[in-house]
Design a protein around this motif. Structure first.
Motif, PDB file in Angstrom:
ATOM      1  N   UNK A 174       0.831  -1.187   0.000  1.00  0.00           N
ATOM      2  CA  UNK A 174       0.000   0.000   0.000  1.00  0.00           C
ATOM      3  C   UNK A 174       0.870   1.242   0.000  1.00  0.00           C
ATOM      4  N   UNK A 175       0.338   2.312  -0.553  1.00  0.00           N
ATOM      5  CA  UNK A 175       1.139   3.533  -0.659  1.00  0.00           C
ATOM      6  C   UNK A 175       0.312   4.735  -0.234  1.00  0.00           C
ATOM      7  N   UNK A 176       0.955   5.570   0.582  1.00  0.00           N
ATOM      8  CA  UNK A 176       0.363   6.822   1.025  1.00  0.00           C
ATOM      9  C   UNK A 176       1.191   7.942   0.409  1.00  0.00           C
ATOM     10  N   UNK A 224       2.575  -0.946   8.921  1.00  0.00           N
ATOM     11  CA  UNK A 224       3.882  -0.320   9.109  1.00  0.00           C
ATOM     12  C   UNK A 224       5.024  -1.203   8.631  1.00  0.00           C
ATOM     13  N   UNK A 225       4.768  -2.508   8.507  1.00  0.00           N
ATOM     14  CA  UNK A 225       5.833  -3.414   8.104  1.00  0.00           C
ATOM     15  C   UNK A 225       6.054  -3.419   6.594  1.00  0.00           C
ATOM     16  N   UNK A 226       5.022  -3.133   5.808  1.00  0.00           N
ATOM     17  CA  UNK A 226       5.170  -3.283   4.365  1.00  0.00           C
ATOM     18  C   UNK A 226       4.734  -2.067   3.547  1.00  0.00           C
ATOM     19  N   UNK A 227       3.830  -1.252   4.068  1.00  0.00           N
ATOM     20  CA  UNK A 227       3.316  -0.124   3.292  1.00  0.00           C
ATOM     21  C   UNK A 227       4.299   1.054   3.309  1.00  0.00           C
ATOM     22  N   UNK A 247      10.055   8.504  12.515  1.00  0.00           N
ATOM     23  CA  UNK A 247       9.972   8.114  13.920  1.00  0.00           C
ATOM     24  C   UNK A 247       8.788   7.196  14.170  1.00  0.00           C
ATOM     25  N   UNK A 248       7.805   7.212  13.277  1.00  0.00           N
ATOM     26  CA  UNK A 248       6.587   6.418  13.470  1.00  0.00           C
ATOM     27  C   UNK A 248       6.350   5.390  12.382  1.00  0.00           C
ATOM     28  N   UNK A 249       6.945   5.590  11.195  1.00  0.00           N
ATOM     29  CA  UNK A 249       6.670   4.725  10.048  1.00  0.00           C
ATOM     30  C   UNK A 249       7.990   4.211   9.492  1.00  0.00           C
ATOM     31  N   UNK A 250       8.035   2.920   9.190  1.00  0.00           N
ATOM     32  CA  UNK A 250       9.296   2.287   8.786  1.00  0.00           C
ATOM     33  C   UNK A 250       9.778   2.731   7.415  1.00  0.00           C
ATOM     34  N   UNK A 251       8.873   2.746   6.429  1.00  0.00           N
ATOM     35  CA  UNK A 251       9.286   3.013   5.052  1.00  0.00           C
ATOM     36  C   UNK A 251       8.746   4.361   4.589  1.00  0.00           C
ATOM     37  N   UNK A 252       9.590   5.375   4.653  1.00  0.00           N
ATOM     38  CA  UNK A 252       9.235   6.736   4.228  1.00  0.00           C
ATOM     39  C   UNK A 252      10.309   7.195   3.257  1.00  0.00           C
ATOM     40  N   UNK A 253       9.908   7.710   2.123  1.00  0.00           N
ATOM     41  CA  UNK A 253      10.892   8.120   1.119  1.00  0.00           C
ATOM     42  C   UNK A 253      10.402   9.333   0.340  1.00  0.00           C
ATOM     43  N   UNK A 254      11.341  10.132  -0.181  1.00  0.00           N
ATOM     44  CA  UNK A 254      10.945  11.214  -1.076  1.00  0.00           C
ATOM     45  C   UNK A 254      10.590  10.650  -2.443  1.00  0.00           C
ATOM     46  N   UNK A 255       9.682  11.301  -3.127  1.00  0.00           N
ATOM     47  CA  UNK A 255       9.331  10.883  -4.474  1.00  0.00           C
ATOM     48  C   UNK A 255      10.475  11.207  -5.427  1.00  0.00           C
ATOM     49  N   UNK A 256      10.753  10.285  -6.335  1.00  0.00           N
ATOM     50  CA  UNK A 256      11.729  10.532  -7.393  1.00  0.00           C
ATOM     51  C   UNK A 256      11.034  11.312  -8.499  1.00  0.00           C
TER      52      UNK A 256
END
Length: 282
Positions: A174-176, A224-227, A247-256
């Motif tokens: 899933x993606x936010x 939080x483990x996969x999204x 600090x709260x979510x495992x996978x957070x990244x900037x958009x390319x």
């Protein structure tokens, strides 16, 4: 010079408009103009035309919008295609089984029972989910009269939702998607069944944006483990928000940023992303 002190957009800036696409984002405070070539790698032409909001409603002032168009004669040229994005808080995400005109008109009439409104519905993904918005009839009349019946009118979130929907097909997580702009955060969430939510929130601080993103993740049962949370938009605000989210979510990244856009020049990096995505999703 226009009333804003800017040099007007004259037809000589785009000698062959029939080979280009015009996109406008119409908001209470500005009309953003983006013109992109459909046949070569000419740089995008982007201009922000400041306007005054309607003093009685705080919404789009028709007189100001009309003046902005008529003061910039290039906007009246015969372009290959025209998109008009309306920046309004009067919108809703409508699932496929309710995205017919009659039902949307009924819903908006219940919300605004004493107002004369036009309802515009725009599909935003293959599953049939749409964004419906309520627009003043005077605005729609001016757009149709000035830009023609074939001009595409939609809510400003529609191209973002369509673009991020295409990107969300990559992988099963899933993606936010979080898109930041000065004073605003847009949140669009996608799961295996498609678009789950799309909303926009006014914010004053990065902490405000953090609150809305975490609230969306919680209400959508974010895994939080996969999204993933993917952040785009205002660079300074993004760089402040990313470590706070981590600090709260495992996978957070900037958009390319889409590589196709770099050929359109520096202005495509500064223009509203809603306008930039339109050539990428057609």
């Amino acid at each position: 010079m226009t009333a804003t002190g800017l040099m007007p957009l004259e037809p000589s800036l785009v000698p062959r408009p029939e080979m280009s696409r015009l996109a406008l984002r119409v908001s209470p405070m500005a009309v953003d103009v983006a013109i992109t070539s459909r046949v070569n790698d000419n740089p995008m032409l982007w201009r922000r035309l400041p306007v005054e909001a309607d003093p009685s409603t705080g919404g789009i002032d028709m007189h100001a919008f009309e003046e902005a168009v008529y003061d910039n004669r290039l906007l009246l040229a015969d372009f290959a295609g025209t998109d008009i994005l309306i920046d309004t808080c009067r919108f809703m995400v409508v699932p496929a089984d309710r995205a017919d005109a009659e039902m949307c008109i009924e819903m908006f009439s219940a919300i605004y029972p004493d107002e004369d409104i036009d309802v515009v519905i725009t599909p935003v993904e293959s599953a049939g989910t749409s964004i419906a918005m309520a627009v003043a009839p005077a605005l729609m009349s001016f757009v149709r009269r000035t830009f023609g019946e074939h001009a595409r009118v939609s809510h400003r979130l529609a191209p973002l939702c369509r673009y991020f929907a295409l990107k969300s097909r990559e992988g099963n997580a899933g993606k936010l998607h979080v898109h930041l702009e000065n004073g605003r955060v847009d949140v669009m969430a996608y799961g295996s069944e498609g678009l789950l939510m799309a909303n926009s929130f006014r914010v004053q601080t990065t902490e405000d944006a953090l609150f809305y993103v975490l609230a969306a993740a919680r209400n959508l049962s974010f895994d939080n483990a996969s999204d993933r949370v993917i952040v785009s938009g205002d660079i300074d605000m993004r760089d402040r928000l990313l470590p706070m989210l981590r600090k709260s979510i495992s996978c957070v990244m900037p958009m390319i940023f889409p590589s196709d856009v770099f050929s359109s020049g520096k202005e495509s990096l500064d223009a509203p992303f809603e306008l930039v995505t339109i050539p990428l999703i057609d």
